[in-house]
Design an enzyme around this catalytic site. Structure first.
Site, PDB file in Angstrom:
ATOM      1  N   ILE A  89     -39.165 -26.521  -4.830  1.00  0.00           N
ATOM      2  CA  ILE A  89     -40.467 -27.133  -5.048  1.00  0.00           C
ATOM      3  C   ILE A  89     -41.028 -26.655  -6.385  1.00  0.00           C
ATOM      4  O   ILE A  89     -40.777 -25.532  -6.818  1.00  0.00           O
ATOM      5  CB  ILE A  89     -41.460 -26.838  -3.902  1.00  0.00           C
ATOM      6  N   LYS A  90     -41.770 -27.542  -7.048  1.00  0.00           N
ATOM      7  CA  LYS A  90     -42.452 -27.184  -8.287  1.00  0.00           C
ATOM      8  C   LYS A  90     -43.763 -26.517  -7.912  1.00  0.00           C
ATOM      9  O   LYS A  90     -44.506 -27.022  -7.073  1.00  0.00           O
ATOM     10  CB  LYS A  90     -42.731 -28.446  -9.109  1.00  0.00           C
ATOM     11  N   ILE A  91     -44.005 -25.381  -8.533  1.00  0.00           N
ATOM     12  CA  ILE A  91     -45.210 -24.643  -8.213  1.00  0.00           C
ATOM     13  C   ILE A  91     -45.733 -24.001  -9.499  1.00  0.00           C
ATOM     14  O   ILE A  91     -44.955 -23.463 -10.283  1.00  0.00           O
ATOM     15  CB  ILE A  91     -44.925 -23.598  -7.111  1.00  0.00           C
TER      16      ILE A  91
END
Length: 127
Positions: free
Chosen positions: A19-21
């Site tokens: 996931i992009k965070i």
């Protein structure tokens, strides 16, 4: 016909996605919290070596530090006039510093460091 019942569906393993965070204090803490569940993270909104170190400490799989400001995608005049953008671009030193820091951390800790993929990298222009 295969069953679509939830207990019968084979999902892609967690090693196949991340996931992009954002690499902010809250984002780094979130990355640490989801890691035990096998969820890996891509650290985004990364502008500094300090953020890169925090991403390493959170065991993020990868980081994506900004190379160009986003306006460079539409304003060619923001592109630096240099022969070798990989070493002469104003942001190249930061990227090299992150890479060298990760090499040092890997040697000192024995831990794999996040992969580095530049964000907002403009490399050509079509008129």
């Amino acid at each position: 016909m295969p069953s679509t019942h939830p207990s019968k569906v084979t999902l892609t393993g967690s090693d196949r996605y991340m996931i992009k965070i954002p690499t902010t204090s809250a984002g780094v803490n979130a990355a640490k919290n989801v890691l035990p569940d096998g969820i890996r993270c891509l650290g985004t909104a990364l502008f500094s070596v300090h953020q890169a170190i925090a991403a390493s400490q959170a065991e993020m799989l990868a980081i994506s530090p900004y190379f160009n400001e986003t306006r460079a995608h539409v304003q060619v005049e923001l592109w630096p006039d240099v022969e070798d953008p990989a070493t002469q671009h104003p942001m190249a030193n930061r990227m090299i510093h992150i890479r060298d820091t990760y090499k040092k951390l890997a040697k000192e800790t024995g831990k794999t460091q996040p992969l580095i993929k530049a964000a907002s990298y403009v490399h050509f222009y079509i008129h």
